[in-house]
Design a protein around this motif. Structure first.
Motif: not given
Length: 173
Positions: A152-166
């Motif tokens: 889903y688009p939200s899965d992709v946004l969550a992955g990008a956000f997780l990478a950013f926060v990390t």
């Protein structure tokens, strides 16, 4: 709260259908692009950059940061997938088009998006000019996951956000 969550899911599904319902040639192109977020490419890129860092010492801090970001975000991504247990869209949405591999694990967050953003964000931070190439490249990998019907688009946004926060956590530790 339930009404807001329902509206969010509806919007996520609607955007999924819009992106996923593309022409075969389009899906074939993204079938290649998606591999840039896979383990072979991301680990291979880190390994190659590590070797280059031996000759270009100024590169080494960024390579180490990207390596640590990739490892930590991957561990967190696996933990989130097991905790959230979101079923992939091609298994739940009628008419979703799956192109390529049928994954057996969960959907949230996107591992490919997490991986590509976790290795590109450190370079975008340390060398802002690379953002002109690395951000669109990372975005295309994330977009490919929806085109191919596996996220889903939200899965992709969550992955990008997780990478950013990390990456931000590593940067400030």
């Amino acid at each position: 709260m339930d009404n807001m969550l329902t509206r969010f899911r509806h919007a996520d599904d609607k955007l999924f259908y819009r992106i996923n319902g593309s022409k075969e040639l389009y899906r074939s192109f993204f079938g290649y692009v998606t591999h840039l977020g896979g383990a072979r490419f991301t680990v291979g890129a880190i390994f190659t950059l590590f070797i280059l860092g031996q000759y270009y010492i100024w590169l080494m801090n960024t390579v180490i940061m990207a390596s640590v970001s990739l490892i930590i975000s991957h561990i967190l991504m696996i933990w989130l997938k097991k905790g959230v247990k979101r079923i992939r869209p091609y298994l739940t949405l009628p008419g979703a088009i799956i192109h390529g591999y049928h994954f057996k694990d969960h959907s949230f967050p996107s591992g490919h998006a997490t991986a590509i953003f976790s290795i590109t964000i450190p370079f975008m931070i340390h060398y802002p000019i690379t953002m002109l190439v690395l951000f669109p490249l990372s975005w295309l990998v994330g977009y490919s996951r929806v085109v191919l019907g596996v996220h889903y688009p939200s899965d992709v946004l969550a992955g990008a956000f997780l990478a950013f926060v990390t990456t931000m956590a590593i940067l400030f530790i």
